[in-house]
Design an enzyme around this catalytic site. Structure first.
Site, PDB file in Angstrom:
ATOM      1  N   HIS A 395     -26.220  13.360 -62.879  1.00 44.47           N
ATOM      2  CA  HIS A 395     -26.682  14.475 -62.036  1.00 44.47           C
ATOM      3  C   HIS A 395     -27.533  15.471 -62.822  1.00 44.47           C
ATOM      4  CE1 HIS A 395     -24.388  13.114 -58.671  1.00 44.47           C
ATOM      5  NE2 HIS A 395     -23.218  13.240 -59.288  1.00 44.47           N
ATOM      6  N   ASP A 429     -22.866   4.670 -59.055  1.00 41.13           N
ATOM      7  CA  ASP A 429     -21.892   5.726 -58.801  1.00 41.13           C
ATOM      8  C   ASP A 429     -21.895   6.013 -57.292  1.00 41.13           C
ATOM      9  OD1 ASP A 429     -20.512   8.157 -60.558  1.00 41.13           O
ATOM     10  OD2 ASP A 429     -21.208   8.823 -58.593  1.00 41.13           O
ATOM     11  N   HIS A 431     -22.134   8.765 -55.960  1.00 44.18           N
ATOM     12  CA  HIS A 431     -23.051   9.869 -55.660  1.00 44.18           C
ATOM     13  C   HIS A 431     -24.462   9.549 -56.161  1.00 44.18           C
ATOM     14  CE1 HIS A 431     -18.944  11.494 -56.209  1.00 44.18           C
ATOM     15  NE2 HIS A 431     -19.241  12.080 -55.063  1.00 44.18           N
ATOM     16  N   ASP A 518     -16.203   5.778 -58.806  1.00 42.28           N
ATOM     17  CA  ASP A 518     -15.736   6.598 -57.683  1.00 42.28           C
ATOM     18  C   ASP A 518     -16.067   5.968 -56.336  1.00 42.28           C
ATOM     19  OD1 ASP A 518     -18.380   7.055 -58.244  1.00 42.28           O
ATOM     20  OD2 ASP A 518     -18.211   9.219 -58.508  1.00 42.28           O
TER      21      ASP A 518
END
Ligand SMILES: [Zn+2]
Length: 616
Positions: A395, A429, A431, A518
């Site tokens: 991120h 991931d 996200h 995740d």
């Protein structure tokens, strides 16, 4: 000193250099080999499915990657046998155990491929077949060498029939059953001999010649010559152990736990690393590597210099045990960053839940060192490397931190490797990897792909949409796969297969996987429910690209299943790379052609060729 390493392809400079040296040795040692036989080697390695015989190259390397010898093995999966095409030392140096080590490596490989054995040709040690006493002596030495491993000529067949009457020294066909007790079935031997003759001598031998030789295999089982040079001292057993290039280089951050945010609900915690480590180390596939130190310049090649300096300075100034959370976001006036360092945090941050503390900079810098060390392992010849790090990085944008991330370790590793060739980064991931996209969105030499929960409902909410495809020169070099809130493993794999096909088309030299766990069932930050078996299949699909692959750890927060899922992923990844060919349905041209080449056979001109294979 030397190490034996498998060369899979010519994607990286270290491998291109090794192949060039192998080609030099071939030209020097076998001057009569047709030019294409030598120049084809990179293509044979790169496109193993194009040829019926799949080439496997091993080199013995000394210091400064000097190739001291090599073995070129061919594997024929449908008939389950291996054919040793060449084994040779570089001319400037023979001996030193290189031949024995290479041959042993060949046997290990054949065993791991579940081959019935290794076949190869060896010039005869029989004075009726070979008149020249000097050549006869050399041949006897070679056969003695192989006999020590239990490999002996097949007898009572007419394999040694000269193609043209009067040809000197027709070779034996030697068989090594890899120390196992089972004998060689006649019918299988006939099919194997036909395959060898058709592929290697198709344009030298007439069909009648091939029929005659194949038909001469009448003993059931096929008989090998009695031991001639050794008496019960054969060291024929082979240990099947993962060799160096099949191990996964593992770099684990040793200082990650200094970054420990104690606030309730801060799921990015130090126990994550131990949970993963415990499970993956039980596989025996990993080899720990020491972390190397890299200068900050690598970080500044990817992140804005002022941002890097800010993180360093603000962390230095935070009181031990304190956390600074951004709370003012001066997005309307970027020209006026707040003077106070803690207040300025929002100037460089995308959210309100990623704190700065005394140790954040050090932990993030160490994660970068780990990713760069693992990248360097890939450049040194490992096919797989894993940087098990926290804090995560995907991120982190060019000039912003957030989402538990400070520096984008994977992007920094990608930048480092991009000087050696094209890089593809796949973010798996849950996200969206907004940081990686932000950093590379203008570039075509780094392809970025991300499979993630749709930003309509998943963090980071502002990026990860399908229409973000890159900008300028980078247009078309980013692909986002935003997926629905609930999905099955199978639905997930449809997008994964599309992403992998895109990477295959891109023809990347190096592959980076930013691994988020995740996506698993029960993860507190995600909505999906992938199970261990899904991670295994996903890993296998990713491995089947068979690219030099660096895996960098990103998210994944359900401690109870984190390790199991990681273990399943890596087992799949390893299997995909080394065992299961092509499950994602890429076109390989497998049946398009069966190569028929003149290999400079000593069936046709034995006296001019120094003898294949050449024991060293
Ligand atoms: Zn995540």
């Amino acid at each position: 000193m030397f190490r034996i390493r498998r060369i899979y392809d010519d994607l990286l400079p270290i491998d291109r250099n090794a192949i060039a040296q192998v080609q030099d040795i071939l030209r020097e040692q076998f001057p009569l080999l047709p030019k294409e036989k030598v120049s084809n080697i990179p293509d044979q390695l790169r496109n193993p499915f194009r040829y019926r015989f799949r080439s496997i190259l091993f080199v013995a390397e000394g210091i400064k990657a000097r190739v001291k010898g090599f073995a070129l093995l061919q594997h024929v999966p449908d008939l389950r046998f291996c054919y040793l095409d060449f084994i040779s030392a570089a001319s400037y140096r023979t001996g030193g155990g290189i031949g024995g080590a290479l041959y042993q490596r060949v046997r290990e490989e054949a065993l791991s491929l579940d081959a019935v054995g290794v076949f190869f040709e060896c010039l005869p040690d029989d004075s009726n077949l070979c008149k020249d006493p000097r050549i006869l002596k050399q041949n006897a030495e070679r056969l003695r060498f192989y006999e020590r491993f239990g490999a002996r000529p097949i007898v009572n067949t007419s394999y040694e029939t000269p193609v043209k009457p009067g040809d000197e020294c027709p070779p034996y066909l030697v068989f090594d059953n890899l120390g196992r007790t089972m004998s060689l079935d006649r019918d299988l031997a006939r099919r194997i001999v036909r395959a060898i003759l058709e592929t290697h001598y198709g344009n030298l031998c007439t069909p009648e010649y091939i029929e005659r030789v194949v038909g001469s295999f009448t003993d059931q089982p096929v008989r090998l010559r009695e031991q001639r040079y050794t008496k019960g001292e054969q060291r024929s057993e082979v240990k099947s152990i993962p060799s160096v290039e099949k191990r996964i280089a593992l770099v684990v951050s040793d200082v990650h736990s200094i970054h420990h945010v104690h606030e309730r609900g801060y799921v990015e915690s130090p126990v994550r690393i131990g949970a993963i480590l415990k499970e993956i180390e039980s596989t025996g596939l990993f080899e720990r590597a020491n972390i190397q130190h890299f200068s900050e310049k690598h970080i500044k090649e990817v992140h804005d210099g002022k941002f890097v300096e800010y993180l360093k300075r603000v962390c230095e100034n935070v009181e031990p045990g304190e956390s600074v959370y951004p709370y003012v976001f001066p997005i309307r006036n970027m020209a006026r960053p707040p003077k106070e360092l803690p207040i300025r945090a929002g100037y460089y941050c995308i959210d309100t839940f990623t704190p700065l503390n005394e140790k954040a900079y050090f932990a993030a810098k160490r994660a970068v060192d780990c990713a760069l060390t693992a990248a360097r392992k890939i450049l040194e010849g490992y096919r797989l490397a894993y940087a098990l790090v926290r804090p995560p990085g995907h991120h982190a944008e060019r000039r912003a931190f957030g989402g538990f991330c400070y520096f984008n370790s994977a992007a920094i590793a990608a930048q480092f490797m991009s000087t050696y060739g094209k890089v593809a980064i796949l973010d798996i991931d849950y996200h969206h990897g907004n940081g990686t996209y932000d950093i590379f969105r203008h570039r075509s030499d780094v392809l970025t792909l991300s499979i993630h929960g749709h930003p309509h409902f998943a963090y980071p909410y502002f990026s990860g949409f399908e229409d973000e495809r890159g900008e300028g020169a980078g247009a078309g070099f980013n692909v986002n796969y935003p997926l629905p809130e609930n999905l099955t493993g199978e639905q997930y794999r449809r997008s994964l297969a599309r992403a992998l096909r895109r990477i295959a088309r891109y023809k990347a030299n190096v592959f980076i996987v930013t691994l988020g766990l995740d996506t698993a069932k029960g993860d507190p930050t995600g909505t999906w429910s992938l199970a261990p078996k899904d991670f295994n299949i996903n890993g296998r699909m990713i491995g089947s690209l068979r690219l030099p692959t660096l895996v960098v750890q990103e998210g994944g927060y359900r401690i109870r299943t984190l390790g199991t899922n990681a273990r399943h992923f890596f087992l799949g990844l390893w299997e995909g790379m080394h065992r299961f060919p092509n499950p994602i349905g890429m076109k390989t041209g497998k049946n398009r052609e069966q190569k028929r080449e003149n290999v400079g056979s000593h069936k046709s001109s034995p006296s001019q060729i120094p003898g294949l294979p050449c024991a060293v």
